[in-house]
Design an enzyme around this catalytic site. Structure first.
Site, PDB file in Angstrom:
ATOM      1  N   HIS A 125      71.503 -41.290  39.130  1.00  0.00           N
ATOM      2  CA  HIS A 125      71.702 -41.859  37.779  1.00  0.00           C
ATOM      3  C   HIS A 125      70.628 -42.034  36.899  1.00  0.00           C
ATOM      4  O   HIS A 125      69.310 -42.155  37.264  1.00  0.00           O
ATOM      5  CB  HIS A 125      72.364 -43.483  37.937  1.00  0.00           C
ATOM      6  N   CYS A 186      71.912 -38.254  33.651  1.00  0.00           N
ATOM      7  CA  CYS A 186      72.090 -38.433  32.501  1.00  0.00           C
ATOM      8  C   CYS A 186      70.848 -38.995  31.698  1.00  0.00           C
ATOM      9  O   CYS A 186      69.938 -39.181  32.381  1.00  0.00           O
ATOM     10  CB  CYS A 186      73.156 -39.555  32.198  1.00  0.00           C
TER      11      CYS A 186
END
Length: 192
Positions: A125, A186
């Protein structure tokens, strides 16, 4: 320093069976362009991080990031001459913020010299948080990598993260090396 970014949007448009092939092809071309012209004496050193499991937030667990780190090690060792003893892998529970910083310092900064290749790969992440030092003029946000031990306070503060400011400082310490940073997460567009 070269910046190589794999955009998930491009991969999301690919038919399901072709995603892995496209991913590996893009990595191969990007990595080949850096490593094919290095002097024979240059060491090739890699730190690979894959985070599937999040200690405090199992609802955010991922599938495949550890496999990405292992696949990158296989690619680097099989195609680009990285020795296993010069390839460090941190997976999930090992990939704390402190462990990533320590491994970056010991393995990449202290374990290389000018002329060597230093590669950092992160799969997991990524996110954004309010800027801490006023250097993010455009959006006022730091980009972060989310290690396994990330903590989010009730006031939305975050601890145990790797900020873009940290990565910039660490990569600057690699002056004189061919530095490659690959983010598969991301908010990676301005991660350095």
């Amino acid at each position: 320093m070269r910046r190589i970014q794999l955009r998930r949007q491009a991969l999301d448009r690919a038919p399901r069976g072709e995603e892995t092939i496209m991913n590996r092809l893009m990595l191969f071309v990007a990595v080949w362009s850096v490593f094919s012209f290095r002097p024979a004496w240059a060491e090739r050193v890699a730190l690979l991080v894959g985070v599937d499991k999040y200690t405090h937030y199992p609802q955010f667990d991922l599938n495949g990031c550890e496999n990405d780190a292992r696949a990158m090690a296989e690619l680097l060792q099989g195609k680009f001459g990285f020795r296993p003893d010069k390839t460090r892998i941190l997976l999930s529970k090992e990939a704390t913020a402190a462990a990533i910083e320590q491994a970056f310092r010991e393995h990449l900064i202290e374990g290389t010299r000018p002329g060597d290749v230093a590669l950092f790969f992160y799969s997991g992440h990524g996110s954004q948080v309010p800027d801490q030092n006023g250097d993010e003029i455009d959006d006022g946000k730091d980009e972060i990598l989310c290690p396994t031990d990330i903590l989010i306070g009730e006031d939305k503060s975050v601890d145990n993260v790797v900020r873009d400011d940290d990565l910039q400082r660490w990569t600057q310490a690699l002056a004189g090396r061919e530095t490659v940073v690959i983010f598969d997460c991301c908010h990676s567009g301005t991660g350095l």
